[in-house]
Design an enzyme around this catalytic site. Sequence first.
Site, PDB file in Angstrom:
ATOM      1  N   LYS A 267      45.324  10.653 -10.305  1.00  0.00           N
ATOM      2  CA  LYS A 267      45.064  10.449  -8.867  1.00  0.00           C
ATOM      3  C   LYS A 267      45.552   9.068  -8.411  1.00  0.00           C
ATOM      4  CE  LYS A 267      40.625  11.105  -9.466  1.00  0.00           C
ATOM      5  NZ  LYS A 267      40.567  11.374 -10.927  1.00  0.00           N
TER       6      LYS A 267
ATOM      7  N   ARG B 232      33.448  13.408  -4.345  1.00  0.00           N
ATOM      8  CA  ARG B 232      33.251  13.766  -5.742  1.00  0.00           C
ATOM      9  C   ARG B 232      32.107  14.765  -5.907  1.00  0.00           C
ATOM     10  NH1 ARG B 232      36.091   9.511  -8.653  1.00  0.00           N
ATOM     11  NH2 ARG B 232      35.326   9.452 -10.750  1.00  0.00           N
TER      12      ARG B 232
ATOM     13  N   ARG C  14      45.662   4.505 -21.361  1.00  0.00           N
ATOM     14  CA  ARG C  14      45.802   3.818 -20.059  1.00  0.00           C
ATOM     15  C   ARG C  14      45.472   2.332 -20.190  1.00  0.00           C
ATOM     16  NH1 ARG C  14      42.547   5.910 -15.098  1.00  0.00           N
ATOM     17  NH2 ARG C  14      40.838   5.731 -16.587  1.00  0.00           N
TER      18      ARG C  14
ATOM     19  N   ARG D  89      39.702  -0.194 -19.322  1.00  0.00           N
ATOM     20  CA  ARG D  89      38.489  -0.151 -18.513  1.00  0.00           C
ATOM     21  C   ARG D  89      37.245   0.027 -19.376  1.00  0.00           C
ATOM     22  NH1 ARG D  89      39.978   3.950 -13.706  1.00  0.00           N
ATOM     23  NH2 ARG D  89      38.032   4.859 -14.435  1.00  0.00           N
TER      24      ARG D  89
ATOM     25  N   ARG E  67      32.207  11.574 -18.472  1.00  0.00           N
ATOM     26  CA  ARG E  67      32.948  11.696 -17.188  1.00  0.00           C
ATOM     27  C   ARG E  67      33.540  13.094 -17.055  1.00  0.00           C
ATOM     28  NH1 ARG E  67      36.831   6.964 -18.006  1.00  0.00           N
ATOM     29  NH2 ARG E  67      37.907   7.710 -16.142  1.00  0.00           N
TER      30      ARG E  67
HETATM   31  P1  AP5 Z   1      45.417   7.497 -13.427  1.00  0.00           P
HETATM   32  O1  AP5 Z   1      46.388   7.549 -12.297  1.00  0.00           O
HETATM   33  O2  AP5 Z   1      44.710   6.208 -13.712  1.00  0.00           O
HETATM   34  O3  AP5 Z   1      44.364   8.709 -13.326  1.00  0.00           O
HETATM   35  P2  AP5 Z   1      43.119   8.899 -12.369  1.00  0.00           P
HETATM   36  O4  AP5 Z   1      43.032  10.342 -12.055  1.00  0.00           O
HETATM   37  O5  AP5 Z   1      43.182   7.941 -11.230  1.00  0.00           O
HETATM   38  O6  AP5 Z   1      41.983   8.526 -13.417  1.00  0.00           O
HETATM   39  P3  AP5 Z   1      40.651   7.714 -13.275  1.00  0.00           P
HETATM   40  O7  AP5 Z   1      40.102   7.566 -14.679  1.00  0.00           O
HETATM   41  O8  AP5 Z   1      40.839   6.431 -12.502  1.00  0.00           O
HETATM   42  O9  AP5 Z   1      39.784   8.676 -12.478  1.00  0.00           O
HETATM   43  P4  AP5 Z   1      38.291   8.723 -12.456  1.00  0.00           P
HETATM   44  O10 AP5 Z   1      38.133   9.746 -11.431  1.00  0.00           O
HETATM   45  O11 AP5 Z   1      37.563   8.955 -13.726  1.00  0.00           O
HETATM   46  O12 AP5 Z   1      37.904   7.196 -12.173  1.00  0.00           O
HETATM   47  P5  AP5 Z   1      37.504   6.422 -10.865  1.00  0.00           P
HETATM   48  O13 AP5 Z   1      38.082   5.084 -10.964  1.00  0.00           O
HETATM   49  O14 AP5 Z   1      37.747   7.240  -9.661  1.00  0.00           O
HETATM   50  O15 AP5 Z   1      46.227   7.964 -14.731  1.00  0.00           O
HETATM   51  C1  AP5 Z   1      45.606   7.966 -16.005  1.00  0.00           C
HETATM   52  C2  AP5 Z   1      46.632   7.538 -17.055  1.00  0.00           C
HETATM   53  O16 AP5 Z   1      47.653   8.524 -17.151  1.00  0.00           O
HETATM   54  C3  AP5 Z   1      47.351   6.211 -16.749  1.00  0.00           C
HETATM   55  O17 AP5 Z   1      47.621   5.532 -17.951  1.00  0.00           O
HETATM   56  C4  AP5 Z   1      48.682   6.649 -16.113  1.00  0.00           C
HETATM   57  O18 AP5 Z   1      49.711   5.696 -16.320  1.00  0.00           O
HETATM   58  C5  AP5 Z   1      48.942   7.957 -16.852  1.00  0.00           C
HETATM   59  N1  AP5 Z   1      49.636   8.949 -16.035  1.00  0.00           N
HETATM   60  C6  AP5 Z   1      49.317   9.324 -14.767  1.00  0.00           C
HETATM   61  N2  AP5 Z   1      50.164  10.273 -14.342  1.00  0.00           N
HETATM   62  C7  AP5 Z   1      51.032  10.509 -15.387  1.00  0.00           C
HETATM   63  C8  AP5 Z   1      52.122  11.397 -15.571  1.00  0.00           C
HETATM   64  N3  AP5 Z   1      52.513  12.217 -14.594  1.00  0.00           N
HETATM   65  N4  AP5 Z   1      52.779  11.393 -16.750  1.00  0.00           N
HETATM   66  C9  AP5 Z   1      52.385  10.548 -17.751  1.00  0.00           C
HETATM   67  N5  AP5 Z   1      51.365   9.674 -17.642  1.00  0.00           N
HETATM   68  C10 AP5 Z   1      50.687   9.663 -16.467  1.00  0.00           C
HETATM   69  O19 AP5 Z   1      35.898   6.366 -11.043  1.00  0.00           O
HETATM   70  C11 AP5 Z   1      35.308   5.575 -12.057  1.00  0.00           C
HETATM   71  C12 AP5 Z   1      33.796   5.668 -11.928  1.00  0.00           C
HETATM   72  O20 AP5 Z   1      33.360   5.163 -10.645  1.00  0.00           O
HETATM   73  C13 AP5 Z   1      33.207   7.099 -11.988  1.00  0.00           C
HETATM   74  O21 AP5 Z   1      32.981   7.524 -13.316  1.00  0.00           O
HETATM   75  C14 AP5 Z   1      31.894   6.908 -11.198  1.00  0.00           C
HETATM   76  O22 AP5 Z   1      30.906   6.293 -11.977  1.00  0.00           O
HETATM   77  C15 AP5 Z   1      32.301   5.955 -10.105  1.00  0.00           C
HETATM   78  N6  AP5 Z   1      32.776   6.636  -8.879  1.00  0.00           N
HETATM   79  C16 AP5 Z   1      34.025   6.546  -8.331  1.00  0.00           C
HETATM   80  N7  AP5 Z   1      34.112   7.279  -7.211  1.00  0.00           N
HETATM   81  C17 AP5 Z   1      32.900   7.877  -7.049  1.00  0.00           C
HETATM   82  C18 AP5 Z   1      32.378   8.772  -6.093  1.00  0.00           C
HETATM   83  N8  AP5 Z   1      33.129   9.215  -5.064  1.00  0.00           N
HETATM   84  N9  AP5 Z   1      31.103   9.191  -6.233  1.00  0.00           N
HETATM   85  C19 AP5 Z   1      30.334   8.750  -7.250  1.00  0.00           C
HETATM   86  N10 AP5 Z   1      30.763   7.883  -8.205  1.00  0.00           N
HETATM   87  C20 AP5 Z   1      32.044   7.439  -8.110  1.00  0.00           C
END
Ligand code: AP5
Length: 217
Positions: A13, A87, A126, A161, A172
């Site tokens: 994402k 979410r 990552r 992270r 997660r």
């Molecule tokens: P990346 O782009 O970082 O993936 P992502 O989907 O953004 O993954 P996240 O881990 O950030 O998502 P998440 O939903 O768990 O975390 P968030 O920060 O939102 O890509 C991942 C890896 O793959 C990278 O190394 C990238 O380079 C690689 N990659 C990407 N695309 C690729 C491709 N096409 N080919 C090859 N490699 C590729 O949330 C963290 C925490 O915050 C949650 O657990 C929760 O506690 C809290 N939180 C956040 N939002 C909310 C909400 N709305 N409600 C409640 N709690 C929340």
Amino acid sequence: MRIVLLGAPGAGKGTVAKQLTAFDGSVQISTGDLLRAAVKAGTPLGRQAQAYMERGDLVPDRLIMGMVEQRFQEHPGEGFILDGFPRTIPQAVSLGLLLKGLDLPLHLVVNLAVPEEVILDRLTTRRTCSNPGCNAIYNVKSNPPAPDGTCRACGCSVIQREDETPAAIARRLEVYRQQTNPLVGHYQRTGLLLTVEELDTAAIVKTIAGALATQVA
Ligand code: AP5
């Protein structure tokens, strides 16, 4: 454009959102990045959110909605890419009401459908820029940082992270299946859902751009 990006942890994402912002200046609103910045700054929100995040649990809806509403008030621009929000079904309902009040209807909801074995590989490889103003995303296999281990965009250190422990990743993914995956059905009923199964970022961005051109026209 006004887009929601759905997908499991590690689905890409953040990576896709950063590329989409280059199109028309739409802003990326990542609730994960906003929360990590709050934790790092030690704000009251950050202190409340930290334990949930480290465990891999969702932060309570009321804290998330307060943060998102404040973000919209401070930056009332028309174009945005919501990354990691909503979410839960209650967050999606609150977002719908918020956008209706602002007269900013969504154009597209993109579901990045990525197999779990690919996700596990991506999450363990990552790396993320430690500078909350940058948040560049790297991958030791597919998109490495600079040879000295720093961010290619801003030169700051690149880190893993704190929610990337095996236990937190497992939690997660479980939370995603239980609480976030139901949003796919929710948005399918609105007619706005686009499920993308490509794994290459350039192909994903091309597919989204094509769908947007139809939707916005
Ligand atoms: P990346 O782009 O970082 O993936 P992502 O989907 O953004 O993954 P996240 O881990 O950030 O998502 P998440 O939903 O768990 O975390 P968030 O920060 O939102 O890509 C991942 C890896 O793959 C990278 O190394 C990238 O380079 C690689 N990659 C990407 N695309 C690729 C491709 N096409 N080919 C090859 N490699 C590729 O949330 C963290 C925490 O915050 C949650 O657990 C929760 O506690 C809290 N939180 C956040 N939002 C909310 C909400 N709305 N409600 C409640 N709690 C929340």
